[in-house]
Design an enzyme around this catalytic site. Sequence first.
Site: not given
Length: 355
Positions: A54, A113, A133, A167, A223, A268-269
């Site tokens: 991720e 994450h 998480h 996140n 994000n 996203d990232n």
Amino acid sequence: MGKVAVISVLIAALSVLLGERVLNCSQRLLVFREVTNKHLPNCVALKNIEQGSEDITILGNGLAFISAGLKFPGFPSSDEPGKIYTLDLKGPHLKPVELRMPRNFELESFNPHGISVYTDPSDGTVYLFVVNHPQFESQIEIFKYVEDGASLVHLKTIKHELLHSVNDIVAVGLESFYATNDHYFSNKLLKFLELFVLMPWTNVVYYSPDEVKVVSEGYHFANGINMSPDQRHIYVANIFNHSVNVLEKNEDNTLTPVKSVPVGSLCDNIEVDPETGDLWMGCHINAKKVFFFDPKDPPGSEVIRIQNILSDQPVVTQVYADDGHVIMGSSVASVYGGKLLIGTVTHKALCCDLK
Ligand SMILES: *[C@@H]1O[C@H](CO)[C@@H](O)[C@H](O)[C@H]1NC(C)=O
Ligand SMILES: *[C@@H]1O[C@H](CO)[C@@H](O)[C@H](O)[C@H]1NC(C)=O
């Protein structure tokens, strides 16, 4: 007007409102978006990484850290606990090394994450910050990286009510960081329903042992987060607004919004090239395909670069695109020495040549 007429008008008005909402929501999720493939040369899948990668971040010496095995509601996932790998991009083999986790750490429920590394300027020690998480809760783990023995030493777990749905993070000190919350609600059902209204309700939080505060808000699912090489600006991926937001970091750690750069995709990232200051992002092409995961019509992958983000004319370029037949659900992209690493939420990781 008679009763029936009033009711018909009300129903018509409601349908228009609902229709508008559904349309608005589908635009936010880019449910109709498709892209044509744009591949790069010499792409190889990283060994042993099949359950996601991720987030990836690369140190100045070419050592990449990879968070693997994220379990995220709505995504297919394995039963194995999460893992952290390193990958030496200067080495000849491109073989990820699984880091040994400390004994005093609850490994079974490790669900990594977003990650960030902080190098202590006084002695060069590398600290790895990981959003974790366990049981779908949110907490931040701080580890010390021990190169000799390829292991992590657990230093601290940080929990705070403002860090309720984290996140990603960017570390700015030994125990301080900025974090994005990707939901407004903490309750599981409300969190799920929230995805269907996509209101600009999420925020960025600053954390230090002395002070924890909301420093920016109004994001449609905040994000990825990262920082410019001179540490003066913070970048936040505002995924369902299809933008990347630039904020100026103030003396007191508050953030002042500077601008929002449209990217046309669900980024996203964010990783930042320390040499050029360019932003690199793994983006989702179409959120419907991500959420309704169907291997016959897989979610694709897209890598976007932003150059000169602080200038009047940032240049947004699609560097890589795949319809999901090579790599599904890209969430991060990071560069080193002419190579591009692409990570995914729950699929593989690729290493390609940029030219
Ligand atoms: C959704 O609706 C809001 C308010 O009507 C509007 O400002 C926004 O541009 C719409 N978003 C999209 C992605 O169409
Ligand atoms: C959302 O995107 C629009 C269009 O790019 C931009 O004008 C607006 O400032 C963005 N909103 C936020 C909160 O970033």
